[in-house]
Design a protein around this motif. Structure first.
Motif, short mmCIF file in Angstrom:
data_model
loop_
_atom_site.label_atom_id
_atom_site.label_comp_id
_atom_site.label_asym_id
_atom_site.label_seq_id
_atom_site.Cartn_x
_atom_site.Cartn_y
_atom_site.Cartn_z
N ARG A 1 -3.10 -18.96 -5.61
CA ARG A 1 -4.32 -19.72 -5.85
C ARG A 1 -4.58 -21.20 -5.89
NH1 ARG A 1 -7.35 -14.86 -9.78
NH2 ARG A 1 -7.79 -13.37 -8.18
N PRO A 2 -3.72 -21.92 -6.83
CA PRO A 2 -3.85 -23.28 -7.07
C PRO A 2 -3.67 -23.90 -5.51
CG PRO A 2 -2.10 -22.49 -8.22
CD PRO A 2 -2.87 -21.17 -7.75
N MET B 1 0.21 -2.88 -4.43
CA MET B 1 -0.74 -3.60 -5.23
C MET B 1 -0.37 -4.61 -6.23
SD MET B 1 -3.06 -2.80 -2.99
CE MET B 1 -4.28 -3.66 -3.84
N VAL B 2 0.61 -4.22 -6.64
CA VAL B 2 1.03 -5.21 -7.91
C VAL B 2 1.78 -6.56 -7.36
CG1 VAL B 2 2.41 -5.38 -9.72
CG2 VAL B 2 1.18 -3.41 -9.92
N CYS B 3 2.50 -6.11 -6.31
CA CYS B 3 3.33 -7.21 -5.55
C CYS B 3 2.18 -8.15 -4.98
CB CYS B 3 3.99 -6.72 -4.54
SG CYS B 3 5.49 -5.87 -5.46
N ILE B 4 1.12 -7.34 -4.12
CA ILE B 4 0.02 -8.39 -3.61
C ILE B 4 -0.98 -9.05 -4.54
CG2 ILE B 4 -1.92 -7.91 -2.23
CD1 ILE B 4 -0.64 -5.56 -0.96
N GLU B 5 -1.16 -8.46 -5.51
CA GLU B 5 -2.07 -9.17 -6.60
C GLU B 5 -1.19 -10.17 -7.34
OE1 GLU B 5 -5.09 -8.98 -7.31
OE2 GLU B 5 -5.57 -7.47 -5.66
N PRO C 1 -5.99 -2.56 -8.78
CA PRO C 1 -7.51 -2.33 -8.54
C PRO C 1 -7.93 -0.89 -9.03
CG PRO C 1 -6.82 -3.48 -6.83
CD PRO C 1 -5.74 -3.29 -7.48
N GLN C 2 -9.07 -0.44 -9.50
CA GLN C 2 -9.64 0.73 -9.60
C GLN C 2 -9.60 1.48 -8.45
OE1 GLN C 2 -13.43 0.60 -11.87
NE2 GLN C 2 -13.26 2.69 -12.42
N GLY C 3 -8.98 2.85 -8.68
CA GLY C 3 -9.18 3.88 -7.41
C GLY C 3 -7.94 3.59 -6.56
N THR C 4 -7.11 2.65 -6.89
CA THR C 4 -5.82 2.74 -6.04
C THR C 4 -4.87 4.02 -6.08
OG1 THR C 4 -5.75 0.30 -6.45
CG2 THR C 4 -3.75 1.36 -5.45
#
Length: 224
Positions: free
Chosen positions: A153-154, A142-146, A131-134
């Motif tokens: 999601r499915p 954040m890469v692992c979380i995203e 995400p922008q501003g990380t």
């Protein structure tokens, strides 16, 4: 007791070795398009108004460059909401309370979005993982979380729909099974409670269909 309680959600019930439960999922194909071969009535005008409202909302979420993309999400909403309502009638199998159906709807949609995004918009998909501003220190986390959030999601779409549908039906079944042991006054109170729960389940049937369609639309808009 638990076997009898969950027997209403058992898709293996059959007649003459032919499973007929899932046929309830196809009744919408027979009943909904009647507006094409009968005189238009108030229901058809109301349904067209609902579909037009959904089309405008989904078009806003997708953007103006994706004409016609809203129809798949409108069709998904119509299919789910009809199956949810069919499950509220007695002796009709609720197919939307099974992961077999909900995951079969969510997984192909998510997989097609991911394949389209990674093949055609690879840089955008990589950029979306951070995400922008990380801060730089948090970028690997954040890469692992995203990544994990994208993969689940499915599952979340399927579990949310199935769990919400099965929860209300279980509550109605549990309350209904206590009726024979109650007094006349309590039975009257139980009937009023069941009617209130059926009204709530009708609202849940619409809301969960809308949530499924909107989240699918948002997932689609992220890859474009």
């Amino acid at each position: 007791m638990m076997t009898n309680l969950f027997s209403m959600f058992d898709p293996s019930t059959n007649i003459m070795s032919l499973s007929l439960n899932w046929i309830s999922s196809m009744l919408g194909i027979i009943m909904i398009p009647y507006m094409f071969w009968l005189i238009p009535n108030r229901f058809s005008f109301l349904w067209n108004k609902i579909l037009l409202t959904l089309h405008n909302e989904f078009k806003t979420l997708l953007g103006t460059n994706h004409h016609g993309s809203t129809f798949i999400f409108i069709s998904t909403f119509s299919f789910i909401v009809f199956n949810n309502f069919m499950g509220l009638f007695p002796y009709i199998f609720t197919s939307s309370s099974h992961m077999t159906m909900t995951l079969a709807l969510a997984l192909p949609l998510w997989l097609s979005f991911m394949l389209y995004g990674w093949i055609n918009h690879t840089n955008h998909m990589f950029a979306h993982l951070v995400p922008q501003g990380t801060p730089s220190v948090l970028m690997p986390f954040m890469v692992c979380i995203e990544t994990i959030s994208n993969f689940i999601r499915p599952g979340t779409l399927a579990v949310r729909l199935a769990a919400n549908m099965i929860a209300g039906h279980l509550l109605l079944t549990l309350l209904g099974s206590t009726g024979p042991s109650m007094s006349l006054i309590l039975v009257n109170f139980l009937i009023l409670t069941q009617i209130a729960l059926l009204t709530l389940e009708s609202a849940v049937a619409i809301i969960q269909s809308y949530v499924f369609a909107v989240l699918s639309t948002l997932y689609s808009s992220e890859v474009n």
